[in-house]
Design a protein around this motif. Structure first.
Motif, PDB file in Angstrom:
ATOM      1  N   ILE A 111      45.082  33.956  59.517  1.00  9.28           N
ATOM      2  CA  ILE A 111      45.937  35.101  59.850  1.00  9.28           C
ATOM      3  C   ILE A 111      46.297  35.076  61.330  1.00  9.28           C
ATOM      4  N   GLU A 112      45.356  34.709  62.174  1.00  6.22           N
ATOM      5  CA  GLU A 112      45.637  34.609  63.608  1.00  6.22           C
ATOM      6  C   GLU A 112      46.647  33.492  63.885  1.00  6.22           C
ATOM      7  N   THR A 113      46.554  32.388  63.152  1.00  8.60           N
ATOM      8  CA  THR A 113      47.539  31.312  63.300  1.00  8.60           C
ATOM      9  C   THR A 113      48.933  31.808  62.926  1.00  8.60           C
ATOM     10  N   ALA A 114      49.030  32.576  61.841  1.00  9.73           N
ATOM     11  CA  ALA A 114      50.321  33.126  61.432  1.00  9.73           C
ATOM     12  C   ALA A 114      50.884  34.042  62.523  1.00  9.73           C
ATOM     13  N   ARG A 115      50.043  34.837  63.129  1.00  7.91           N
ATOM     14  CA  ARG A 115      50.498  35.734  64.199  1.00  7.91           C
ATOM     15  C   ARG A 115      50.945  34.937  65.425  1.00  7.91           C
ATOM     16  N   THR A 116      50.190  33.908  65.752  1.00  9.23           N
ATOM     17  CA  THR A 116      50.530  33.083  66.907  1.00  9.23           C
ATOM     18  C   THR A 116      51.908  32.448  66.750  1.00  9.23           C
ATOM     19  N   HIS A 117      52.208  32.022  65.542  1.00 12.58           N
ATOM     20  CA  HIS A 117      53.481  31.336  65.288  1.00 12.58           C
ATOM     21  C   HIS A 117      54.554  32.282  64.744  1.00 12.58           C
ATOM     22  N   ASP A 118      54.246  33.573  64.684  1.00 13.00           N
ATOM     23  CA  ASP A 118      55.204  34.587  64.227  1.00 13.00           C
ATOM     24  C   ASP A 118      55.770  34.241  62.855  1.00 13.00           C
ATOM     25  N   ARG A 119      54.860  33.934  61.939  1.00 15.04           N
ATOM     26  CA  ARG A 119      55.258  33.570  60.575  1.00 15.04           C
ATOM     27  C   ARG A 119      54.649  34.546  59.576  1.00 15.04           C
ATOM     28  N   PHE A 120      55.325  34.709  58.450  1.00 17.92           N
ATOM     29  CA  PHE A 120      54.828  35.530  57.343  1.00 17.92           C
ATOM     30  C   PHE A 120      53.746  34.756  56.603  1.00 17.92           C
ATOM     31  N   LEU A 121      52.675  35.450  56.239  1.00 15.23           N
ATOM     32  CA  LEU A 121      51.584  34.860  55.460  1.00 15.23           C
ATOM     33  C   LEU A 121      51.126  35.872  54.425  1.00 15.23           C
ATOM     34  N   MET A 122      51.021  35.421  53.173  1.00  6.36           N
ATOM     35  CA  MET A 122      50.530  36.301  52.106  1.00  6.36           C
ATOM     36  C   MET A 122      49.687  35.499  51.130  1.00  6.36           C
ATOM     37  N   GLU A 123      48.569  36.086  50.732  1.00  5.96           N
ATOM     38  CA  GLU A 123      47.765  35.520  49.650  1.00  5.96           C
ATOM     39  C   GLU A 123      48.494  35.754  48.332  1.00  5.96           C
ATOM     40  N   GLY A 124      48.476  34.762  47.454  1.00  5.46           N
ATOM     41  CA  GLY A 124      49.192  34.855  46.191  1.00  5.46           C
ATOM     42  C   GLY A 124      48.478  35.702  45.153  1.00  5.46           C
ATOM     43  N   MET A 125      48.184  36.946  45.487  1.00  3.11           N
ATOM     44  CA  MET A 125      47.562  37.860  44.532  1.00  3.11           C
ATOM     45  C   MET A 125      48.672  38.545  43.740  1.00  3.11           C
ATOM     46  N   TRP A 126      49.191  37.831  42.736  1.00  2.00           N
ATOM     47  CA  TRP A 126      50.344  38.322  41.974  1.00  2.00           C
ATOM     48  C   TRP A 126      50.059  39.628  41.272  1.00  2.00           C
ATOM     49  N   MET A 127      48.804  39.864  40.885  1.00  2.00           N
ATOM     50  CA  MET A 127      48.440  41.113  40.234  1.00  2.00           C
ATOM     51  C   MET A 127      48.813  42.318  41.099  1.00  2.00           C
ATOM     52  N   ALA A 128      48.667  42.190  42.411  1.00  2.00           N
ATOM     53  CA  ALA A 128      48.942  43.307  43.316  1.00  2.00           C
ATOM     54  C   ALA A 128      50.436  43.585  43.459  1.00  2.00           C
ATOM     55  N   CYS A 129      51.275  42.668  42.981  1.00  2.00           N
ATOM     56  CA  CYS A 129      52.725  42.856  43.008  1.00  2.00           C
ATOM     57  C   CYS A 129      53.278  43.207  41.639  1.00  2.00           C
ATOM     58  N   ASN A 130      52.412  43.297  40.651  1.00  2.00           N
ATOM     59  CA  ASN A 130      52.835  43.569  39.278  1.00  2.00           C
ATOM     60  C   ASN A 130      53.252  45.038  39.144  1.00  2.00           C
ATOM     61  N   PRO A 131      54.456  45.308  38.614  1.00  2.00           N
ATOM     62  CA  PRO A 131      54.918  46.699  38.533  1.00  2.00           C
ATOM     63  C   PRO A 131      54.051  47.591  37.645  1.00  2.00           C
ATOM     64  N   VAL A 132      53.331  47.015  36.688  1.00  2.00           N
ATOM     65  CA  VAL A 132      52.421  47.808  35.860  1.00  2.00           C
ATOM     66  C   VAL A 132      51.261  48.333  36.710  1.00  2.00           C
ATOM     67  N   ILE A 133      50.669  47.451  37.514  1.00  2.00           N
ATOM     68  CA  ILE A 133      49.568  47.849  38.391  1.00  2.00           C
ATOM     69  C   ILE A 133      50.047  48.840  39.445  1.00  2.00           C
ATOM     70  N   LEU A 134      51.228  48.608  39.999  1.00  2.00           N
ATOM     71  CA  LEU A 134      51.758  49.516  41.019  1.00  2.00           C
ATOM     72  C   LEU A 134      52.031  50.898  40.435  1.00  2.00           C
ATOM     73  N   ASP A 135      52.536  50.941  39.204  1.00  2.00           N
ATOM     74  CA  ASP A 135      52.795  52.219  38.543  1.00  2.00           C
ATOM     75  C   ASP A 135      51.489  52.948  38.268  1.00  2.00           C
ATOM     76  N   LEU A 136      50.486  52.219  37.792  1.00  2.00           N
ATOM     77  CA  LEU A 136      49.190  52.832  37.520  1.00  2.00           C
ATOM     78  C   LEU A 136      48.580  53.392  38.795  1.00  2.00           C
ATOM     79  N   ARG A 137      48.628  52.623  39.871  1.00  2.00           N
ATOM     80  CA  ARG A 137      48.071  53.109  41.145  1.00  2.00           C
ATOM     81  C   ARG A 137      48.767  54.387  41.587  1.00  2.00           C
ATOM     82  N   ALA A 138      50.093  54.429  41.481  1.00  2.00           N
ATOM     83  CA  ALA A 138      50.837  55.613  41.913  1.00  2.00           C
ATOM     84  C   ALA A 138      50.498  56.822  41.055  1.00  2.00           C
ATOM     85  N   ARG A 139      50.387  56.615  39.757  1.00  2.00           N
ATOM     86  CA  ARG A 139      50.077  57.735  38.859  1.00  2.00           C
ATOM     87  C   ARG A 139      48.656  58.245  39.071  1.00  2.00           C
TER      88      ARG A 139
END
Length: 329
Positions: A111-139
């Motif tokens: 993460i510090e390397t990404a900040r140093t180089h001003d680049r986007f970094l994301m772990e591929g946790m696709w579950m956290a981007c799933n609209p079903v999970i996002l809807d459940l969390r909001a509800r």
């Protein structure tokens, strides 16, 4: 970055990269430009299968290409830190498969390397981007299903392979916790908040094979999480509340969830909730779409998979593995 297509490169075309590329093809505004493998034939076959314009037999060639915006890294766990570092240093944005690294310390340095180089970094946790999970969390946050009391989540399958297999080889980052433990731990984090206490027991050999986790979370919620590599089980989660319970089949890539109220105005009839936004393929496309949204907004981390969450889960796994080592002793 404008609304033009986000141009992707894939590094390490294994089975999960196949799934990602298939979903990328049905994701709006995404273009697969190139793939790289140390095996030229494998790289060319993957490119032909998924319509990539180019294939490389060298990771460095892909990282040097100036028409690639973001690199998806799908290599074995133990290679993530080194390969993601090279990609960031080459000026590429990075989506790296879970777990981001083998431990919290390595993740923090990446993460510090990404900040140093001003680049986007994301772990591929696709579950956290799933609209079903996002809807459940909001509800849940809105109090629609009552107060969460207990989460049960299990992710297990049998690995019939020798000790050299990546899931059973400690040198490759093997073990149930690193490979599938990230899913129930992240689900609990998303739905219940950051764990206050976690304890593990289990069966270990060269790696952790079967693990049972007991957790305590904010507002007096608790969790029972189980992962394993020696047995078959449904990949399922159930969240009990003071007003009923919620079933989440295939919670790592859900297509719906069902609330079972304990009587009251709904008369106890189950209520099914389908995704309020499109699922792109099985859901890998939704994390690709989130990367694109962040890049267009010039963000360097995703609010759906923030660096703090990645660090929290890897820190939990560090402590749970230490728990298991103490049990084994």
């Amino acid at each position: 970055m404008t609304d033009t297509a986000i141009r992707w490169g894939i590094l390490a075309p294994g089975s999960i990269a196949d799934s990602f590329a298939a979903d990328l093809a049905v994701t709006p505004g995404a273009e697969l430009v190139a793939v790289a493998s140390r095996d030229a034939e494998r790289s060319a076959a993957f490119a032909a299968r998924h319509g990539a314009a180019r294939s490389y037999a060298s990771y460095d060639e892909l990282l040097a290409a100036d028409d690639i915006d973001v690199v998806y890294i799908a290599s074995p766990h133990a290679l993530h830190h080194e390969q993601a570092t090279r990609a960031l240093e080459a000026g590429k944005h990075v989506l790296c498969e879970k777990p981001l690294t083998l431990d919290r310390t390595l993740a923090a340095s990446l993460i510090e390397t990404a900040r140093t180089h001003d680049r986007f970094l994301m772990e591929g946790m696709w579950m956290a981007c799933n609209p079903v999970i996002l809807d459940l969390r909001a509800r849940l946050a809105a109090g629609e299903f009552g107060a969460p009391r207990h989460l049960f989540a299990e992710f297990a399958f049998r690995v019939d392979a020798g000790p050299e297999h990546r899931l059973l080889n400690p040198a490759l980052g093997g073990g149930a916790l690193l490979d599938v433990g990230v899913y129930p731990l992240t689900l609990a984090h998303i739905l219940l908040g950051e764990a206050l206490q976690l304890r593990a027991t289990g069966v270990t050999d060269a790696v952790d094979l079967d693990v049972a986790i007991a957790g305590r979370y904010p507002d007096d919620a608790v969790a029972s999480l189980a992962v394993g590599l020696t047995r078959h089980a449904p990949i399922a989660a159930r969240l009990s509340t003071d007003a009923g319970w919620i079933d989440i089949p295939d919670f790592f890539a859900p297509t719906h969830f069902t609330f079972h109220p304990s009587g009251g105005a709904a008369g106890g009839e189950p209520l099914r909730f389908d995704p309020p936004q499109p699922l792109y393929g099985r859901g890998f496309g939704n994390e690709a779409a989130e990367v694109a949204r962040c890049l267009r907004a010039e963000l360097r981390e995703s609010p759906l998979v923030p660096h703090a969450q990645t660090l929290a889960i890897l820190g939990q796994i560090d402590r749970l593995r230490a728990d298991l080592a103490g049990t084994a002793a």
